[in-house]
Write an enzyme that holds these catalytic residues in place. Structure first.
Site, mmCIF file in Angstrom:
data_model
loop_
_atom_site.group_PDB
_atom_site.id
_atom_site.type_symbol
_atom_site.label_atom_id
_atom_site.label_comp_id
_atom_site.label_asym_id
_atom_site.label_seq_id
_atom_site.Cartn_x
_atom_site.Cartn_y
_atom_site.Cartn_z
ATOM 1 N N TYR A 106 -10.003 38.232 -24.429
ATOM 2 C CA TYR A 106 -9.010 37.084 -24.293
ATOM 3 C C TYR A 106 -9.734 35.693 -24.512
ATOM 4 O O TYR A 106 -9.317 34.643 -24.889
ATOM 5 C CB TYR A 106 -7.626 36.861 -23.432
ATOM 6 C CG TYR A 106 -6.789 38.082 -23.353
ATOM 7 C CD1 TYR A 106 -6.841 39.087 -24.259
ATOM 8 C CD2 TYR A 106 -5.913 38.105 -22.345
ATOM 9 C CE1 TYR A 106 -5.862 40.038 -24.292
ATOM 10 C CE2 TYR A 106 -4.884 39.323 -22.055
ATOM 11 C CZ TYR A 106 -4.854 40.116 -23.194
ATOM 12 O OH TYR A 106 -4.012 40.858 -23.216
ATOM 13 N N HIS A 124 -9.406 48.446 -21.223
ATOM 14 C CA HIS A 124 -8.183 47.750 -22.254
ATOM 15 C C HIS A 124 -7.701 48.626 -23.469
ATOM 16 O O HIS A 124 -6.603 48.800 -23.632
ATOM 17 C CB HIS A 124 -8.759 46.532 -22.568
ATOM 18 C CG HIS A 124 -8.204 45.544 -23.404
ATOM 19 N ND1 HIS A 124 -8.336 44.099 -23.573
ATOM 20 C CD2 HIS A 124 -6.629 45.523 -23.750
ATOM 21 C CE1 HIS A 124 -7.351 43.415 -24.043
ATOM 22 N NE2 HIS A 124 -6.292 44.361 -24.178
#
Length: 267
Positions: free
Chosen positions: A39, A97
């Protein structure tokens, strides 16, 4: 469920925007914050949390290991870098992730590295994200289901991911729902709007209450104070069995997140 049922997502929010979102959320009472290495906002999240004045032990911080760092010789170093950015000695939860594309790094290798990170006190809990039933089983075979705090998956009224959710539940693994509002599409659905009117609630509150009532954790994001505040009230809603059945009928396999080259073969 050891993980908080309600948290703040930070996907697609960066720099001053994510700082403002996190600062406002924490002021309103949010204590669980979800971020990820990819991110590119861990440092901004860390700044907002450090400036919030809230004690570290009162917070629940989640980050996720990016695919480039899944190998045993990279994972711990990358997590330590995440901790530096987040201005903390540990995170509460660390997730894979996405599974390694083409199984370049085995699930077992990464899970064992996560267990090692946990032993070193870098993370309190570990888990997985975007894992199918087959991949979940690989993770369970590697370290045991009791080590896996959650599988964070895309889950909304339009993609209820029942096969994965049921498998996780049978193995005692909590489900965290991301994209619960389906990029806002669920808020425009006539069924959701009708249920919201009956409960004098917002469509977002209805969708979040639906997921919570099914036993899932949710991590909605927002940059608007009124939405952050309103979303929290979903925890006080109780939907009827008829409401739940109406939302269950909205299933349409409406997956929104399936990056080419990254997504596994979905169930």
């Amino acid at each position: 469920m050891s993980i908080p049922a309600f948290g703040l997502g930070t996907f697609r929010l960066k720099d001053e925007v994510v700082k403002a979102s996190v600062a406002t959320a924490v002021e309103l009472g949010y204590r669980a914050i979800d971020t990820a290495q990819i991110y590119d906002n861990e440092a901004a999240v860390g700044e907002a949390l450090a400036e919030s004045g809230v004690a570290r032990e009162a917070l629940y911080i989640t980050t996720k290991i990016w695919i480039e760092n899944l190998a045993a010789d990279k994972l711990i170093d990358s997590l330590q870098e995440s901790l530096r950015k987040l201005k903390t000695d540990y995170v509460d939860l660390t997730l894979i992730h996405w599974p390694s594309p083409n199984q370049a790094v085995s699930v077992a290798e990464t899970m064992h590295a996560l267990v090692e990170a946990k032993k070193r006190g870098l993370t309190r809990e570990i888990g997985i994200s975007n894992f199918t039933v087959a991949l979940m089983q690989e993770a369970i075979d590697a370290v045991g289901a009791d080590q896996i705090a959650t599988n964070q998956i895309e889950l909304s009224p339009f993609l209820q991911n029942q096969t994965v959710a049921d498998y996780a539940r049978r193995n005692g693994i909590a489900v965290t729902s991301y994209m619960t509002l389906a990029y806002g599409d669920a808020l425009k659905d006539t069924t959701i709007i009708e249920i919201a009117a009956r409960h004098h609630a917002t469509p977002a509150q209805i969708v979040l209450a639906w997921a919570l009532q099914l036993g899932y954790a949710v991590i909605p994001s927002s940059t608007r104070r009124e939405n952050l505040q309103s979303n929290l009230l979903a925890q006080q809603l109780t939907l009827t069995e008829a409401d739940m059945q109406q939302i269950a009928a909205l299933e349409r396999n409406g997956r929104l997140v399936s990056p080419e080259g990254l997504a596994p073969a979905w169930d």
